[in-house]
Design an enzyme around this catalytic site. Structure first.
Site, PDB file in Angstrom:
ATOM      1  N   GLN A  11      77.691  41.691  37.583  1.00 53.27           N
ATOM      2  CA  GLN A  11      77.149  42.868  38.257  1.00 53.27           C
ATOM      3  C   GLN A  11      77.407  44.106  37.417  1.00 53.27           C
ATOM      4  O   GLN A  11      78.488  44.284  36.848  1.00 53.27           O
ATOM      5  CB  GLN A  11      77.795  43.011  39.640  1.00 53.27           C
ATOM      6  CG  GLN A  11      77.126  44.070  40.504  1.00 53.27           C
ATOM      7  CD  GLN A  11      77.589  43.991  41.944  1.00 53.27           C
ATOM      8  OE1 GLN A  11      78.183  43.005  42.370  1.00 53.27           O
ATOM      9  NE2 GLN A  11      77.329  45.043  42.717  1.00 53.27           N
TER      10      GLN A  11
ATOM     11  N   SER B   5      82.447  37.391  35.605  1.00 54.19           N
ATOM     12  CA  SER B   5      82.465  37.604  37.053  1.00 54.19           C
ATOM     13  C   SER B   5      81.315  36.846  37.717  1.00 54.19           C
ATOM     14  O   SER B   5      81.276  35.621  37.689  1.00 54.19           O
ATOM     15  CB  SER B   5      82.410  39.109  37.348  1.00 54.19           C
ATOM     16  OG  SER B   5      82.602  39.368  38.713  1.00 54.19           O
ATOM     17  N   LEU B   6      80.338  37.553  38.278  1.00 55.80           N
ATOM     18  CA  LEU B   6      79.188  36.897  38.895  1.00 55.80           C
ATOM     19  C   LEU B   6      78.512  35.937  37.919  1.00 55.80           C
ATOM     20  O   LEU B   6      78.026  34.866  38.314  1.00 55.80           O
ATOM     21  CB  LEU B   6      78.192  37.963  39.361  1.00 55.80           C
ATOM     22  CG  LEU B   6      76.824  37.462  39.829  1.00 55.80           C
ATOM     23  CD1 LEU B   6      76.960  36.701  41.133  1.00 55.80           C
ATOM     24  CD2 LEU B   6      75.850  38.617  39.967  1.00 55.80           C
TER      25      LEU B   6
ATOM     26  N   ARG C 270      78.962  35.200  48.663  1.00 52.77           N
ATOM     27  CA  ARG C 270      79.953  35.966  47.897  1.00 52.77           C
ATOM     28  C   ARG C 270      79.697  37.463  48.027  1.00 52.77           C
ATOM     29  O   ARG C 270      80.612  38.259  48.269  1.00 52.77           O
ATOM     30  CB  ARG C 270      79.900  35.531  46.437  1.00 52.77           C
ATOM     31  CG  ARG C 270      80.911  36.203  45.500  1.00 52.77           C
ATOM     32  CD  ARG C 270      80.672  35.665  44.091  1.00 52.77           C
ATOM     33  NE  ARG C 270      81.663  36.079  43.120  1.00 52.77           N
ATOM     34  CZ  ARG C 270      81.556  37.136  42.329  1.00 52.77           C
ATOM     35  NH1 ARG C 270      80.481  37.913  42.426  1.00 52.77           N
ATOM     36  NH2 ARG C 270      82.504  37.421  41.442  1.00 52.77           N
TER      37      ARG C 270
ATOM     38  N   HIS D  51      88.043  42.027  41.981  1.00 48.03           N
ATOM     39  CA  HIS D  51      89.014  41.363  41.103  1.00 48.03           C
ATOM     40  C   HIS D  51      90.403  42.004  41.209  1.00 48.03           C
ATOM     41  O   HIS D  51      91.069  42.246  40.203  1.00 48.03           O
ATOM     42  CB  HIS D  51      88.514  41.363  39.661  1.00 48.03           C
ATOM     43  CG  HIS D  51      87.194  40.683  39.497  1.00 48.03           C
ATOM     44  ND1 HIS D  51      87.024  39.333  39.705  1.00 48.03           N
ATOM     45  CD2 HIS D  51      85.964  41.177  39.195  1.00 48.03           C
ATOM     46  CE1 HIS D  51      85.750  39.021  39.518  1.00 48.03           C
ATOM     47  NE2 HIS D  51      85.089  40.113  39.220  1.00 48.03           N
TER      48      HIS D  51
ATOM     49  N   GLN E 205      88.628  33.683  41.696  1.00 49.65           N
ATOM     50  CA  GLN E 205      88.061  34.634  40.741  1.00 49.65           C
ATOM     51  C   GLN E 205      87.743  35.966  41.407  1.00 49.65           C
ATOM     52  O   GLN E 205      87.834  37.028  40.795  1.00 49.65           O
ATOM     53  CB  GLN E 205      86.799  34.017  40.115  1.00 49.65           C
ATOM     54  CG  GLN E 205      86.167  34.857  39.028  1.00 49.65           C
ATOM     55  CD  GLN E 205      84.727  35.183  39.350  1.00 49.65           C
ATOM     56  OE1 GLN E 205      84.451  35.840  40.342  1.00 49.65           O
ATOM     57  NE2 GLN E 205      83.819  34.708  38.524  1.00 49.65           N
TER      58      GLN E 205
END
Length: 622
Positions: free
Chosen positions: A10, A87-88, A112, A192, A240
């Site tokens: 993102q 990440s994503l 998510r 995170h 994560q």
């Protein structure tokens, strides 16, 4: 020469992304429209500001574009040697590795995004031009203990995550300390970081419903910076959300495996630029053996690194699962403390089971506090109410008021401190709604964390309630016949906590005795019981886990019950003869999260000299 395909996260979204791909794969675009609930073309066009930055829509749109770009890339040439995503982007990489199909990936990402969007009030700050070690020094000097390092993208590029006000205030401080650039990201969540513990726990529950196939191509995890293993993939994917993205370590690992080029799959070239900038340093930073070590160590000697005990590994995994927490630990908030409901909310959002003390509060104050917690945290969050039955004594009306309030507002967890057996109203709370599940097993929706001083009392709580109490509750209609029948087959409390603040044997005597009694009760009755300890110092918590405790309760407010009301000599909860350094934090100042982190650090330091030559540090989350 190996090539890795990398997928952005993102922040990579831009107007017009996916150009040429949407027309190329109309069937997949139509399926994406159905699952997302908004036209993928509209999201990619970026015409509506609210959609362009809404996590619930941005994440599925980015995943869809990356998945389509991957399909197009496969049509152009062979698959890569490795896959990784930021990440994503890690979810897109797992889809590219064949772990799940396009529709499943979209549903995973949609869930998510929904969960992360609920954790409002956070912020993120990109810091460029300051080495990580120097950044940590500045944060320590400023006392910025509520901010986490969320993304470690390169030796001098990181992203911080935490409460919005704290993150915003750090921008000027870090620029003054020498950072080249500090940029507040356009987000309203602390991704995170510890503040995503509750969304991560809920995401873990959702991922249990997904069938993952083993990766056909190695996919490097953001959490470990090592390839995913099928058996730990769902757990790491959930973690994560609340763990740092170790992108620099990922690049170092890929370089160590012979990767000399990357191809970014998806919009933008942010990750490619990071690789190009670091290219000359990656091989030099790679350990001689690219084995299972997790930290590639920027500026450190991996051979000198201490043995690490991940704080998430301390205690019982079942405790964390049953309460939906990150840590096998509970925290108590004093009833009279200003803002105690706010503190419970913050603690629960960090993945720690939190209890609101209600002793001394009026009925109206208790009700307002519980209403506020339910509003701020929602149902199912890891929080409850704490009741000291020693103080209420025989005041059944007070106990009935608290238990009834919890049942009325759906509070499922009750921390109760007992000087004798559990009173009837506590038993009523425990077994209200008890039934048999579809398999015929007895289950009770409510849980007690029962705190007692003596192992013999702990044993009584590990057994089903006394028949006279069940008869009384049944006679006045407080429990139904079905609830009573189930109560006869379950313990009063599945979580019993030893409080060693009174005079007498220390933790090293009481806890093993309670564990022995637990094993005997479980052998006789077959139901599950966990044993924990109330701890006010990191040393006590470390000792408790070494002795076999399933969880600890961070003792923030301790009233020793020694003879004549005198406080016991020495710090509470430590083994007899235990020594404490002068710098130790006193009980009232200890926070649950710090207590656990310090205990893990103590255990790691003690284990380091025992590790065989050449042993690697224990990977976080291993």
């Amino acid at each position: 020469m190996s090539v890795a395909w990398i997928f952005p996260g993102q922040g990579a979204q831009r107007q017009g992304m996916g150009a040429g791909l949407l027309d190329r794969y109309p069937d997949l675009v139509a399926r994406a429209d159905e699952i997302i609930g908004v036209s993928l073309r509209r999201l990619c066009a970026g015409d509506e500001e609210r959609l362009q930055h809404d996590t619930r829509y941005v994440q599925p749109a980015l995943f869809a574009v990356a998945a389509l770009a991957h399909r197009a890339a496969l049509e152009e040439g062979p698959a890569p040697a490795y896959l990784a995503g930021h990440s994503l982007g890690e979810i897109a990489a797992l889809h590219a590795a064949g772990c799940f199909d396009f529709e499943t990936g979209l549903r995973i990402v949609r869930r998510r995004g929904e969960l992360m969007a609920r954790a409002r009030g956070g912020g993120m700050l990109a810091v460029v031009g300051m080495p990580v070690d120097r950044l940590r020094e500045v944060l320590a000097e400023e006392g910025a203990t509520d901010v986490d390092l969320a993304n470690h993208n390169s030796p001098d590029q990181v992203v911080l995550s935490g409460p919005e006000d704290s993150v915003r205030a750090l921008a000027a401080v870090l620029r003054g300390a020498g950072a080249g650039k500090c940029v507040l990201l356009n987000v309203s969540i602390a991704a995170h970081s510890r503040y995503m513990a509750f969304p991560a726990a809920a995401f873990a529950e959702y991922l249990r419903t997904v069938d993952f196939a083993p990766p056909r191509v190695p996919v490097v995890s953001n959490v470990t910076a090592r390839p995913h293993r099928p058996e730990t993939l769902p757990d790491l994917l959930a973690r994560q959300v609340r763990s740092p993205v170790r992108w620099w370590d990922t690049m170092v690992y890929l370089a160590g495996q012979g990767v000399r080029d990357v191809r970014e799959i998806g919009p933008g070239q942010v990750l490619t630029k990071l690789w190009r900038k670091a290219e000359g340093h990656l091989v030099a930073s790679t350990p001689a053996s690219a084995g299972p070590a997790v930290r590639a160590g920027i500026g450190t000697d991996s051979g000198a690194e201490p043995y690490r005990v991940p704080v998430e590994r301390l205690g019982s995994a079942e405790f964390r699962r049953d309460y939906g927490t990150r840590l096998a630990c509970a925290a108590l908030e004093d009833a009279g403390a200003a803002g105690s409901a706010d503190e419970v909310t913050r603690t629960a959002r960090r993945g720690v089971l939190a209890f609101l003390g209600v002793d001394g509060l009026s009925a109206g104050d208790v009700e307002r506090a519980v209403q506020r917690l339910r509003r701020d945290l929602g149902p199912g969050a890891p929080y409850g109410v704490a009741l000291d039955a020693r103080r209420t004594g025989g005041d059944e009306a007070e106990q009935e008021r608290v238990a009834g309030l919890c049942l009325r507002y759906g509070v499922r967890f009750l921390h109760v401190t007992l000087g004798d057996q559990a009173p009837p109203e506590v038993v009523r709370f425990r077994f209200a709604g008890a039934c048999r599940d579809a398999a015929g097993r007895p289950v009770a929706p409510n849980r007690l964390v029962a705190r007692v001083a003596a192992p013999d009392l702990a044993e009584r709580l590990m057994r089903p309630p006394a028949e006279p109490i069940l008869a009384e509750l049944s006679a006045r209609g407080a429990l139904t016949p079905a609830e009573v029948e189930v109560a006869r087959r379950l313990p009063v409390s599945e979580d019993v906590c030893l409080d060693c603040s009174s005079e007498g044997p220390g933790l090293e005597v009481r806890l093993p005795e309670a564990l022995r009694r637990r094993d005997e009760v479980v052998s006789a009755h077959g139901h599950h019981v966990r044993v924990g300890a109330a701890c006010a110092t990191p040393e006590a918590a470390a000792v408790a886990f070494v002795l076999g405790a399933d969880f600890v309760v961070a003792a923030r407010h301790v009233e020793p019950r020694g003879a004549g009301g005198r406080a016991p000599a020495g710090p509470p909860h430590l083994p007899a003869g235990g020594q404490v350094e002068a710098a130790q934090v006193e009980a009232a100042q200890v926070e649950a999260e710090r207590l656990m982190e310090a205990a893990a650090d103590l255990l790691g330091r003690r284990l380091t000299p025992l590790a065989p030559p050449g042993a690697r540090p224990l990977p976080a989350g291993a």
